[in-house]
Design a protein around this motif. Structure first.
Motif, PDB file in Angstrom:
ATOM      1  N   ILE A 113      33.790  30.128  12.941  1.00 38.26           N
ATOM      2  CA  ILE A 113      34.033  29.321  14.140  1.00 38.26           C
ATOM      3  C   ILE A 113      34.870  28.092  13.791  1.00 38.26           C
ATOM      4  N   PRO A 114      35.571  27.539  14.762  1.00 37.92           N
ATOM      5  CA  PRO A 114      36.403  26.362  14.497  1.00 37.92           C
ATOM      6  C   PRO A 114      35.571  25.112  14.228  1.00 37.92           C
ATOM      7  N   GLU A 115      36.235  24.134  13.674  1.00 43.16           N
ATOM      8  CA  GLU A 115      35.604  22.865  13.281  1.00 43.16           C
ATOM      9  C   GLU A 115      34.838  22.211  14.428  1.00 43.16           C
ATOM     10  N   ASP A 116      35.442  22.130  15.608  1.00 47.24           N
ATOM     11  CA  ASP A 116      34.785  21.420  16.705  1.00 47.24           C
ATOM     12  C   ASP A 116      33.480  22.093  17.131  1.00 47.24           C
ATOM     13  N   LEU A 117      33.435  23.414  17.112  1.00 51.13           N
ATOM     14  CA  LEU A 117      32.206  24.115  17.469  1.00 51.13           C
ATOM     15  C   LEU A 117      31.152  23.977  16.368  1.00 51.13           C
ATOM     16  N   ALA A 118      31.581  24.053  15.105  1.00 50.87           N
ATOM     17  CA  ALA A 118      30.648  23.856  13.991  1.00 50.87           C
ATOM     18  C   ALA A 118      30.055  22.444  14.036  1.00 50.87           C
ATOM     19  N   GLN A 119      30.884  21.453  14.341  1.00 54.77           N
ATOM     20  CA  GLN A 119      30.403  20.080  14.462  1.00 54.77           C
ATOM     21  C   GLN A 119      29.410  19.956  15.616  1.00 54.77           C
TER      22      GLN A 119
ATOM     23  N   GLN B 297      35.039  19.518   7.871  1.00 55.62           N
ATOM     24  CA  GLN B 297      33.874  18.724   7.491  1.00 55.62           C
ATOM     25  C   GLN B 297      32.581  19.466   7.850  1.00 55.62           C
ATOM     26  N   TYR B 298      32.690  20.517   8.664  1.00 50.79           N
ATOM     27  CA  TYR B 298      31.529  21.269   9.125  1.00 50.79           C
ATOM     28  C   TYR B 298      31.757  22.758   8.950  1.00 50.79           C
ATOM     29  N   ARG B 299      30.652  23.481   8.767  1.00 50.34           N
ATOM     30  CA  ARG B 299      30.690  24.942   8.781  1.00 50.34           C
ATOM     31  C   ARG B 299      29.328  25.453   9.196  1.00 50.34           C
ATOM     32  N   VAL B 300      29.294  26.671   9.697  1.00 52.69           N
ATOM     33  CA  VAL B 300      28.044  27.348  10.030  1.00 52.69           C
ATOM     34  C   VAL B 300      28.080  28.697   9.325  1.00 52.69           C
ATOM     35  N   ARG B 301      26.967  29.063   8.707  1.00 52.61           N
ATOM     36  CA  ARG B 301      26.879  30.336   7.987  1.00 52.61           C
ATOM     37  C   ARG B 301      25.455  30.854   8.078  1.00 52.61           C
ATOM     38  N   LEU B 302      25.284  32.105   7.694  1.00 47.89           N
ATOM     39  CA  LEU B 302      23.949  32.675   7.638  1.00 47.89           C
ATOM     40  C   LEU B 302      23.140  31.951   6.569  1.00 47.89           C
ATOM     41  N   ALA B 303      21.876  31.742   6.828  1.00 50.22           N
ATOM     42  CA  ALA B 303      20.992  31.141   5.818  1.00 50.22           C
ATOM     43  C   ALA B 303      20.651  32.207   4.787  1.00 50.22           C
ATOM     44  N   SER B 304      20.597  31.814   3.545  1.00 57.00           N
ATOM     45  CA  SER B 304      20.169  32.748   2.492  1.00 57.00           C
ATOM     46  C   SER B 304      18.644  32.840   2.505  1.00 57.00           C
ATOM     47  N   GLN B 305      18.131  33.931   1.966  1.00 58.45           N
ATOM     48  CA  GLN B 305      16.682  34.086   1.885  1.00 58.45           C
ATOM     49  C   GLN B 305      16.079  32.970   1.036  1.00 58.45           C
ATOM     50  N   ALA B 306      16.768  32.566  -0.015  1.00 58.71           N
ATOM     51  CA  ALA B 306      16.265  31.486  -0.877  1.00 58.71           C
ATOM     52  C   ALA B 306      16.164  30.173  -0.105  1.00 58.71           C
ATOM     53  N   GLU B 307      17.133  29.885   0.758  1.00 56.88           N
ATOM     54  CA  GLU B 307      17.069  28.671   1.576  1.00 56.88           C
ATOM     55  C   GLU B 307      15.904  28.734   2.560  1.00 56.88           C
ATOM     56  N   ILE B 308      15.696  29.897   3.143  1.00 52.61           N
ATOM     57  CA  ILE B 308      14.602  30.065   4.101  1.00 52.61           C
ATOM     58  C   ILE B 308      13.261  29.863   3.407  1.00 52.61           C
ATOM     59  N   GLU B 309      13.103  30.457   2.226  1.00 54.78           N
ATOM     60  CA  GLU B 309      11.853  30.320   1.471  1.00 54.78           C
ATOM     61  C   GLU B 309      11.654  28.881   1.005  1.00 54.78           C
TER      62      GLU B 309
END
Length: 123
Positions: free
Chosen positions: A91-97, A34-46
């Motif tokens: 990273i695992p689900e619990d850490l992403a959450q 249900q959760y994930r962490v990833r690098l933000a894209s430049q488009a998201e940052i802008e």
């Protein structure tokens, strides 16, 4: 929002849509997540800078990430996080959450409740 800002958002929309689609594919591949962490894209940052009215500045040893929560099929919420430049995103689900909940705020919880209502078909 100014006319120029709306034009800028339109230009960024296709790039942001591709990133959002990658989130959808992630949750389809891993239905137990249900959760994930990833690098933000430049488009998201802008896009965030335009919407929030200020650019996120980070120290050289930091980087911008996105914590994503799947609230319904193909319906995700994304929160910006600043973290260490070399942080692992596999990273695992619990850490992403835990990371998502750490940056979650009242405004995001209110949006999530509204999104859940819309996704359930309640009007």
């Amino acid at each position: 929002m100014t006319r120029n800002q709306r034009r800028q958002l339109q230009k960024l929309a296709e790039r942001v849509d591709r990133v959002v689609e990658s989130d959808h594919r992630f949750f389809e591949r891993f239905p137990d997540r249900q959760y994930r962490v990833r690098l933000a894209s430049q488009a998201e940052i802008e896009t965030n800078a335009i919407i929030e009215g200020d650019k996120i500045t980070v120290a050289p040893d930091r980087q911008i990430y996105v914590a994503v929560k799947s609230v319904a099929p193909r319906t995700n919420l994304r929160l910006i996080i600043v973290g260490p430049r070399d942080a692992d995103t596999d990273i695992p689900e619990d850490l992403a959450q835990a990371l998502y909940e750490r940056v979650n705020c009242d405004k995001a919880r209110e949006i999530e409740a509204q999104v859940r209502l819309m996704a359930s078909g309640v009007r």
